[in-house]
Write a protein that holds these residues in place. Structure first.
Motif, PDB file in Angstrom:
ATOM      1  N   VAL A   1       9.479  -8.012   2.171  1.00  0.00           N
ATOM      2  CA  VAL A   1       8.488  -8.116   3.202  1.00  0.00           C
ATOM      3  C   VAL A   1       8.911  -6.723   4.365  1.00  0.00           C
ATOM      4  O   VAL A   1       8.111  -5.995   4.739  1.00  0.00           O
ATOM      5  CB  VAL A   1       8.332  -9.235   4.154  1.00  0.00           C
ATOM      6  N   ALA A   2      10.101  -6.877   4.431  1.00  0.00           N
ATOM      7  CA  ALA A   2      10.838  -5.791   5.422  1.00  0.00           C
ATOM      8  C   ALA A   2      10.486  -4.452   5.092  1.00  0.00           C
ATOM      9  O   ALA A   2      10.211  -3.419   5.363  1.00  0.00           O
ATOM     10  CB  ALA A   2      12.403  -6.028   5.600  1.00  0.00           C
ATOM     11  N   ALA A   3      10.660  -4.339   3.670  1.00  0.00           N
ATOM     12  CA  ALA A   3      10.212  -2.978   2.985  1.00  0.00           C
ATOM     13  C   ALA A   3       9.099  -2.472   2.952  1.00  0.00           C
ATOM     14  O   ALA A   3       8.660  -1.178   3.337  1.00  0.00           O
ATOM     15  CB  ALA A   3      10.848  -2.939   1.400  1.00  0.00           C
ATOM     16  N   LEU A   4       7.990  -3.170   2.849  1.00  0.00           N
ATOM     17  CA  LEU A   4       6.649  -3.105   3.058  1.00  0.00           C
ATOM     18  C   LEU A   4       6.235  -2.701   4.605  1.00  0.00           C
ATOM     19  O   LEU A   4       5.569  -1.908   4.970  1.00  0.00           O
ATOM     20  CB  LEU A   4       5.907  -4.295   2.646  1.00  0.00           C
ATOM     21  N   ALA A   5       7.022  -3.361   5.543  1.00  0.00           N
ATOM     22  CA  ALA A   5       6.854  -2.982   6.904  1.00  0.00           C
ATOM     23  C   ALA A   5       7.396  -1.698   7.342  1.00  0.00           C
ATOM     24  O   ALA A   5       6.651  -0.994   8.154  1.00  0.00           O
ATOM     25  CB  ALA A   5       7.227  -4.250   7.912  1.00  0.00           C
ATOM     26  N   LEU A   6       8.566  -1.373   6.716  1.00  0.00           N
ATOM     27  CA  LEU A   6       9.003  -0.115   7.042  1.00  0.00           C
ATOM     28  C   LEU A   6       8.389   0.954   6.350  1.00  0.00           C
ATOM     29  O   LEU A   6       7.992   2.066   7.215  1.00  0.00           O
ATOM     30  CB  LEU A   6      10.628  -0.260   6.505  1.00  0.00           C
ATOM     31  N   ALA A   7       7.923   0.910   5.269  1.00  0.00           N
ATOM     32  CA  ALA A   7       7.019   1.809   4.663  1.00  0.00           C
ATOM     33  C   ALA A   7       5.819   2.060   5.471  1.00  0.00           C
ATOM     34  O   ALA A   7       5.488   3.053   5.465  1.00  0.00           O
ATOM     35  CB  ALA A   7       6.515   1.305   3.086  1.00  0.00           C
ATOM     36  N   ASN A   8       5.164   0.908   6.008  1.00  0.00           N
ATOM     37  CA  ASN A   8       3.989   1.016   6.858  1.00  0.00           C
ATOM     38  C   ASN A   8       4.252   1.828   8.097  1.00  0.00           C
ATOM     39  O   ASN A   8       3.401   2.954   8.584  1.00  0.00           O
ATOM     40  CB  ASN A   8       3.418  -0.307   7.157  1.00  0.00           C
TER      41      ASN A   8
ATOM     42  N   ARG B   1       4.121   6.962  11.201  1.00  0.00           N
ATOM     43  CA  ARG B   1       4.636   8.201  11.785  1.00  0.00           C
ATOM     44  C   ARG B   1       4.197   9.495  11.140  1.00  0.00           C
ATOM     45  O   ARG B   1       4.090  10.357  11.788  1.00  0.00           O
ATOM     46  CB  ARG B   1       6.279   7.852  11.773  1.00  0.00           C
ATOM     47  N   VAL B   2       4.003   9.323  10.014  1.00  0.00           N
ATOM     48  CA  VAL B   2       3.660  10.569   9.026  1.00  0.00           C
ATOM     49  C   VAL B   2       2.369  10.723   9.428  1.00  0.00           C
ATOM     50  O   VAL B   2       1.787  12.091   9.803  1.00  0.00           O
ATOM     51  CB  VAL B   2       3.804  10.413   7.682  1.00  0.00           C
ATOM     52  N   ASN B   3       1.290   9.870   9.533  1.00  0.00           N
ATOM     53  CA  ASN B   3      -0.077  10.026   9.979  1.00  0.00           C
ATOM     54  C   ASN B   3      -0.041  10.613  11.226  1.00  0.00           C
ATOM     55  O   ASN B   3      -0.999  11.286  11.543  1.00  0.00           O
ATOM     56  CB  ASN B   3      -0.640   8.767   9.718  1.00  0.00           C
ATOM     57  N   THR B   4       0.685   9.986  12.125  1.00  0.00           N
ATOM     58  CA  THR B   4       0.574  10.332  13.793  1.00  0.00           C
ATOM     59  C   THR B   4       0.983  11.675  13.646  1.00  0.00           C
ATOM     60  O   THR B   4       0.432  12.437  14.425  1.00  0.00           O
ATOM     61  CB  THR B   4       1.512   9.523  14.620  1.00  0.00           C
ATOM     62  N   GLN B   5       2.240  12.288  13.117  1.00  0.00           N
ATOM     63  CA  GLN B   5       2.364  13.791  13.315  1.00  0.00           C
ATOM     64  C   GLN B   5       1.379  14.615  12.422  1.00  0.00           C
ATOM     65  O   GLN B   5       1.193  15.533  12.969  1.00  0.00           O
ATOM     66  CB  GLN B   5       3.691  13.713  12.350  1.00  0.00           C
TER      67      GLN B   5
END
Length: 552
Positions: A305-312, A317-321
């Motif tokens: 669950v944490a990995a999925l949240a961190l990936a999102n 961040r990538v999309n924002t940049q």
């Protein structure tokens, strides 16, 4: 499913030092290593000649690599004697799906190739370097443990997750996905596991520096400020979840478990695909005998669950940049176009930027939200973009415009609309570009519509445009004081301007309006044409310079 880790991935076979074997006599000249470099440091697999070392994902191999892209029977390393050199190691690919490469060159299946010190060996996606130890270099044993003392979780069996943990996993998932940043996700995962697992120390460990060192970024327990981290366990867990169930029977290479007084350790990687985010690490030094399989299954679920949240979060961040970069590129393009217009008519330089500021200020005071006000600013910035299609001679002409020249000027809203309509970001402001020269009472251009048939953005830009036109110097007249310009707008409310918006603009603190224009040294306003014109024409001439020049 929980299966025993066979000597941490290195089984007892001839030709390779077993992790639980007693020290053996070696011949230094024949000793070689396969070294796997990772963010947590080097993992070294010792090759002992003579012998054969099978490599693959299957548990029967001498060197077990648990990566899913590695075939079960992937390759074989074999020592071949040589009367001159004494011998050499050769490697043969066994027809693996992902292949074996030496220095980037793919091997032909079932054809052996010799290895030389320094060669880069890729077994599927896992990279190694074939090395000979430097003179005097001490032996390195990755770990020494009884097979029953160490376990690896290769897959999570649903039955391993106890019923009492199911609700907890759901609650943990909600808490993690509500987190606003990476640190909050780590804190939520650690808090949840600390409450449920019964372990004294729980930490989220990740790499923060370029030297590969792993540090706890979130931790709970009596030693929260200094969690007892076993670096050897952390290094092994990079290849898969590791559970040490009885450290009294397991001693790793550097004796860290004994030195840290740890009895049990659970360490699970937090990863999604090939993206590694860190490790969930649980440690305890007491005699607590809770079965570790359900706890390990719980930690594995939380890690997923944490990995999925961190990936999102990373994707966000990538999309924002990316959006910021696209916005900067778009803004740069718009400013380049506006600079082109300014260059065509130096007397109106800065006009678009000032109209944009007036439009934003008026929209804000009219009760529009920030998105709508931003749209008004953008429209003000590009409202005259159509003048790029108007002759410079017409734009700079100080005297009277002929009917033909005025028609060129009057076409700029349509030209601007046509220029911008192919840009998706401009779709919401096209109406303002097209209709900012319409009059509330009718008779404007290009369509001569009136009242609320004129889009709100067009009515708003009309006031902002007129205010800047009256308060800045032009070739055919001097700037008017702000107070005089506002009186003119108030007087023409209902005929030229939206009366409600006119009330708003005259109510704004004049210091804010004047700040947009800048401090001008006002001279006496230019004398209007002496030939008779109607009161309506006189008003329009005072507001719109193009009309002034046409009737002059």
């Amino acid at each position: 499913m929980v299966v025993r880790l066979r000597n941490l991935g290195i089984a007892r076979k001839s030709g390779i030092l077993s992790a639980d074997a007693n020290p053996v006599t070696t011949y230094a000249s024949y000793e070689h290593w396969l070294v796997h470099r990772s963010d947590t440091g080097d993992v070294r697999h010792r090759l002992q000649a003579p012998g054969i070392v099978s490599v693959g994902r299957g548990a029967a191999n001498a060197l077990v690599l648990t990566h899913p892209a590695v075939s079960r029977d992937h390759a074989v390393l074999e020592w071949t004697p040589d009367p001159v050199s004494g011998g050499m190691w050769r490697i043969t690919d066994h027809g693996s799906a992902s292949g074996t490469r030496i220095n980037g060159v793919q091997l032909v299946a079932f054809q052996s190739q010799p290895l030389s010190p320094g060669d880069r060996v890729a077994i599927g996606p896992m990279d190694f370097q074939f090395q000979r130890p430097a003179p005097g270099e001490s032996q390195t044993i990755i770990s020494r443990a009884q097979p029953r003392s160490t376990e690896r979780i290769d897959a999570l069996a649903p039955a391993a997750l106890e019923a009492k943990h199911l609700d907890a996993v759901l609650a943990i998932g909600a808490a993690i996905h509500a987190a606003k940043d990476d640190q909050a996700i780590a804190d939520a995962a650690v808090d949840a596991i600390a409450r449920i697992s019964g372990f004294a120390e729980v930490a989220f460990v990740k790499q923060l520096s370029t030297d590969g060192a792993l540090v706890a970024v979130a931790s709970r327990g009596p030693r929260a400020c200094h969690v007892r981290l076993s670096q050897s366990v952390l290094a092994r867990a990079r290849l898969g979840a590791v559970v040490v169930s009885d450290a009294s029977e397991a001693v790793d290479a550097h004796h860290t478990l004994a030195r840290l007084s740890l009895a049990r350790v659970v360490c699970v990687p937090v990863e999604l695909g090939n993206r590694f985010f860190g490790l969930l690490y649980l440690a305890d030094g007491g005699a607590f005998r809770t079965p570790l399989e359900p706890v390990a299954a719980l930690v594995r679920s939380v890690a997923a669950v944490a990995a999925l949240a961190l990936a999102n979060m990373e994707r966000l961040r990538v999309n924002t940049q990316l959006e910021a970069e696209q916005r900067a590129m778009f803004d740069g393009t718009m400013h380049a176009l506006i600079a082109t217009i300014d260059a065509k008519d130096p007397y109106t330089r800065g006009h678009s930027a000032r109209v944009a500021d007036f439009a934003h200020l008026l929209a804000t005071h009219a009760g529009m939200n920030e998105v709508e006000a931003g749209r008004a600013r953008l429209c003000g910035l590009v409202h005259d973009i159509g003048k790029i299609g108007v002759s410079e001679d017409v734009l700079r002409k100080p005297g009277k415009l002929s009917d033909e020249e005025f028609q060129q000027i009057a076409a700029h809203p349509v030209i601007g609309h046509d220029i911008l309509r192919g840009i998706p970001q401009m779709s919401d402001i096209l109406c303002g570009v097209m209709h900012h020269h319409e009059r509330f009472g009718g008779g404007g251009y290009p369509h001569g519509i009136s009242g609320e048939r004129i889009p709100l953005l067009g009515r708003l830009i009309s006031i902002a445009d007129a205010l800047d036109a009256m308060t800045t110097n032009r070739t055919y007249r001097s700037a008017r004081p702000m107070s005089a310009a506002l009186e003119e707008i108030e007087r023409c409310a209902g005929t030229h301007f939206d009366p409600e918006l006119a009330k708003v603009i005259v109510s704004i603190d004049r210091r804010k309006l004047q700040a947009i224009v800048g401090l001008h040294v006002f001279s006496t306003p230019a004398t209007l044409p002496e030939h008779p014109v109607s009161s309506s024409e006189a008003s329009l001439a005072r507001i719109h310079p193009e009309f002034t020049r046409r009737t002059a």
